[in-house]
Design an enzyme around this catalytic site. Structure first.
Site, PDB file in Angstrom:
ATOM      1  N   SER A 124     -47.916  -8.575   7.856  1.00 13.12           N
ATOM      2  CA  SER A 124     -48.920  -9.357   7.141  1.00 13.12           C
ATOM      3  C   SER A 124     -49.507 -10.405   8.065  1.00 13.12           C
ATOM      4  CB  SER A 124     -48.247 -10.042   5.950  1.00 13.12           C
ATOM      5  OG  SER A 124     -49.075 -11.057   5.438  1.00 13.12           O
ATOM      6  N   TYR A 148     -41.050 -15.150   2.151  1.00 13.09           N
ATOM      7  CA  TYR A 148     -41.685 -13.825   2.233  1.00 13.09           C
ATOM      8  C   TYR A 148     -42.280 -13.623   3.634  1.00 13.09           C
ATOM      9  CZ  TYR A 148     -45.764 -10.773   2.135  1.00 13.09           C
ATOM     10  OH  TYR A 148     -46.712  -9.847   2.476  1.00 13.09           O
ATOM     11  N   LYS A 152     -41.319 -10.960   7.028  1.00 11.36           N
ATOM     12  CA  LYS A 152     -42.241 -10.135   7.829  1.00 11.36           C
ATOM     13  C   LYS A 152     -42.060 -10.467   9.311  1.00 11.36           C
ATOM     14  CE  LYS A 152     -44.222  -7.932   4.437  1.00 11.36           C
ATOM     15  NZ  LYS A 152     -43.859  -6.536   4.199  1.00 11.36           N
TER      16      LYS A 152
HETATM   17  C1  UD1 Z   1     -51.345 -14.582  -0.156  1.00 12.19           C
HETATM   18  C2  UD1 Z   1     -50.115 -15.013   0.600  1.00 12.19           C
HETATM   19  C3  UD1 Z   1     -49.869 -14.079   1.738  1.00 12.19           C
HETATM   20  C4  UD1 Z   1     -49.801 -12.639   1.251  1.00 12.19           C
HETATM   21  C5  UD1 Z   1     -51.084 -12.317   0.502  1.00 12.19           C
HETATM   22  C6  UD1 Z   1     -51.093 -10.906  -0.094  1.00 12.19           C
HETATM   23  C7  UD1 Z   1     -49.925 -17.449   0.333  1.00 12.19           C
HETATM   24  C8  UD1 Z   1     -49.980 -18.768   1.016  1.00 12.19           C
HETATM   25  N1  UD1 Z   1     -50.241 -16.377   1.074  1.00 12.19           N
HETATM   26  O1  UD1 Z   1     -52.461 -14.716   0.686  1.00 12.19           O
HETATM   27  O2  UD1 Z   1     -48.670 -14.430   2.381  1.00 12.19           O
HETATM   28  O3  UD1 Z   1     -49.631 -11.772   2.355  1.00 12.19           O
HETATM   29  O4  UD1 Z   1     -51.236 -13.240  -0.564  1.00 12.19           O
HETATM   30  O5  UD1 Z   1     -50.103 -10.760  -1.065  1.00 12.19           O
HETATM   31  O6  UD1 Z   1     -49.620 -17.340  -0.837  1.00 12.19           O
HETATM   32  N2  UD1 Z   1     -57.358 -18.112  -5.181  1.00 12.19           N
HETATM   33  C9  UD1 Z   1     -57.972 -18.815  -6.207  1.00 12.19           C
HETATM   34  N3  UD1 Z   1     -57.528 -18.620  -7.485  1.00 12.19           N
HETATM   35  C10 UD1 Z   1     -56.508 -17.746  -7.788  1.00 12.19           C
HETATM   36  C11 UD1 Z   1     -55.891 -17.032  -6.727  1.00 12.19           C
HETATM   37  C12 UD1 Z   1     -56.340 -17.248  -5.447  1.00 12.19           C
HETATM   38  O7  UD1 Z   1     -58.889 -19.598  -5.975  1.00 12.19           O
HETATM   39  O8  UD1 Z   1     -56.148 -17.630  -8.956  1.00 12.19           O
HETATM   40  C13 UD1 Z   1     -57.863 -18.291  -3.795  1.00 12.19           C
HETATM   41  C14 UD1 Z   1     -56.832 -18.824  -2.824  1.00 12.19           C
HETATM   42  O9  UD1 Z   1     -56.825 -20.217  -2.800  1.00 12.19           O
HETATM   43  C15 UD1 Z   1     -57.321 -18.204  -1.503  1.00 12.19           C
HETATM   44  C16 UD1 Z   1     -57.942 -16.870  -1.938  1.00 12.19           C
HETATM   45  O10 UD1 Z   1     -58.228 -17.019  -3.321  1.00 12.19           O
HETATM   46  O11 UD1 Z   1     -58.328 -18.988  -0.933  1.00 12.19           O
HETATM   47  C17 UD1 Z   1     -57.021 -15.672  -1.740  1.00 12.19           C
HETATM   48  O12 UD1 Z   1     -55.767 -15.926  -2.372  1.00 12.19           O
HETATM   49  P1  UD1 Z   1     -54.643 -14.776  -2.511  1.00 12.19           P
HETATM   50  O13 UD1 Z   1     -55.256 -13.546  -3.056  1.00 12.19           O
HETATM   51  O14 UD1 Z   1     -53.500 -15.379  -3.238  1.00 12.19           O
HETATM   52  O15 UD1 Z   1     -54.253 -14.448  -1.010  1.00 12.19           O
HETATM   53  P2  UD1 Z   1     -53.746 -15.427   0.173  1.00 12.19           P
HETATM   54  O16 UD1 Z   1     -53.390 -16.767  -0.338  1.00 12.19           O
HETATM   55  O17 UD1 Z   1     -54.750 -15.346   1.273  1.00 12.19           O
END
Ligand code: UD1
Length: 337
Positions: A124, A148, A152
């Protein structure tokens, strides 16, 4: 001869099974169905016209893994099996270290015993921690922000040293960026338990009407519109990357690492707007506080995979948003009827 897909009934595993079967590569799926549905097997058959062999087994169970290798001619392994919820890993770190490390070690030990030398690992982009984008494969790793991510990172280290000690071993580490989307048939897709943590499954549950609105975690990041920027990649492109990786492992020894991303960053608001436009629906959202541990901007430099594997992501953000919606639109309860 077949490739073993551990965790093969999960989100990325099932899409990879389809890509392999469509390319004429035989697979054996192994899954303990902790976080996957056996119904995915019928769906894979409906899409590909081929019934994949599947074994219910936990990859920490050495006897069960031994049996798979004894009963099938496994010529390579793609190792997806593992726990993947970031939040849960912070609450239950030992569960994550025990399961994710143990399953990888068990599969590697049994492979060695049976003379199987090709291993592709689901890593990842989280191993990069907080480093400036674009992230290349030589960017510093190891400042992970949760257990997690550490699993990795640790498995990557295990695989590197295993290759140093075994001149026949061929390992490909694939660092995924943010996989979204689903097979265009809408028959398989991401099916998280409970309230989703990741952005796209949350968006689709809002679109289905199960959740009232999307909370956008922060609009004051140093990004063009203030919301977090990520490198979203269509899961079918990701699946094709595994095919390129297992083929590469056929002709090379040692440990190689590749980013699987598009090289383009999109913000949360880009996702909301694109999802609403291509699917012609309104997506209610509100700005909420930042989520602890989130980074402003994460995207890949994907050139190495293009040069060495001959692989690039081909699907657009429109494709990703349309296919992400296709799956829950047809299956609002996931694999449950
Ligand atoms: C997360 C994990 C990462 C993992 C990946 C895939 C963290 C810090 N990182 O990545 O280790 O490999 O998921 O499983 O958790 N967002 C919103 N609202 C929401 C959900 C997300 O605004 O309800 C935003 C987040 O702030 C971010 C983006 O959407 O900017 C993507 O979030 P997400 O899909 O959770 O992925 P990551 O945080 O990049």
């Amino acid at each position: 001869m077949a490739i073993l897909l551990t965790g093969g009934a999960g989100y990325i595993g099932s899409h990879t099974a389809v890509a392999f079967l469509d390319a004429g590569v035989d697979v054996v799926l192994a899954d303990n169905f902790d976080n996957a549905s056996p119904k995915v097997l019928d769906r894979i058959e409906a899409i590909t016209g081929k019934k994949p062999k599947c074994v219910r087994a936990d990859m920490c169970d050495k006897q069960a893994v031994e049996k798979i290798f004894a009963e099938n001619e496994i010529t390579g392994v793609v190792h997806f099996a593992g726990y993947k919820a970031v939040g849960e890993s912070c609450r239950k770190p030992l569960k994550y270290y025990r399961n994710n490390l143990d399953s990888a070690l068990t599969v590697l030990e049994v492979m060695k015993k049976h003379g199987c030398t090709r291993f592709v690992f689901s890593s990842s982009a989280t191993v990069y921690g907080d480093q400036p984008a674009p992230l290349t494969e030589s960017t510093h790793t190891g400042d992970c922000s949760n257990p997690y991510g550490w699993t990795k990172y640790m498995i990557e280290q295990i695989l590197k040293t295993a290759c140093d000690a075994d001149p026949d071993l061929s390992v490909v580490l694939l660092r995924y960026f943010n996989p979204i989307g689903a097979h265009p048939s809408g028959m398989i897709g991401d099916n998280p338990n409970g309230i989703p943590n990741n952005l796209m499954p949350y968006v689709t549950q809002v679109a289905v009407g199960k959740l009232p609105r999307l909370n956008i975690f922060g609009d004051d990041y140093d990004t063009p519109d203030g919301t977090g920027v990520r490198d979203y990649i269509h899961v079918c492109d990701l699946a094709d990357g595994h095919l390129a990786a297992i083929r590469y492992a056929e002709n090379h020894v040692g440990c190689e690492v590749f980013n699987l991303g598009t090289g383009v960053g999109y913000s949360v608001l880009d996702i909301v707007k694109t999802f609403s436009r291509v699917n012609n629906l309104d997506l209610p959202y509100a700005i909420a506080p930042r989520r602890p541990g989130d980074l402003a901007t994460v995207y890949a430099d994907p050139k190495k995979a293009e040069t060495v594997l001959g692989w690039t992501a081909k699907r657009t953000l429109d494709d990703m948003c349309r296919d992400s919606w296709n799956w829950p639109k047809q299956n609002p309860n996931g694999y449950e009827e």
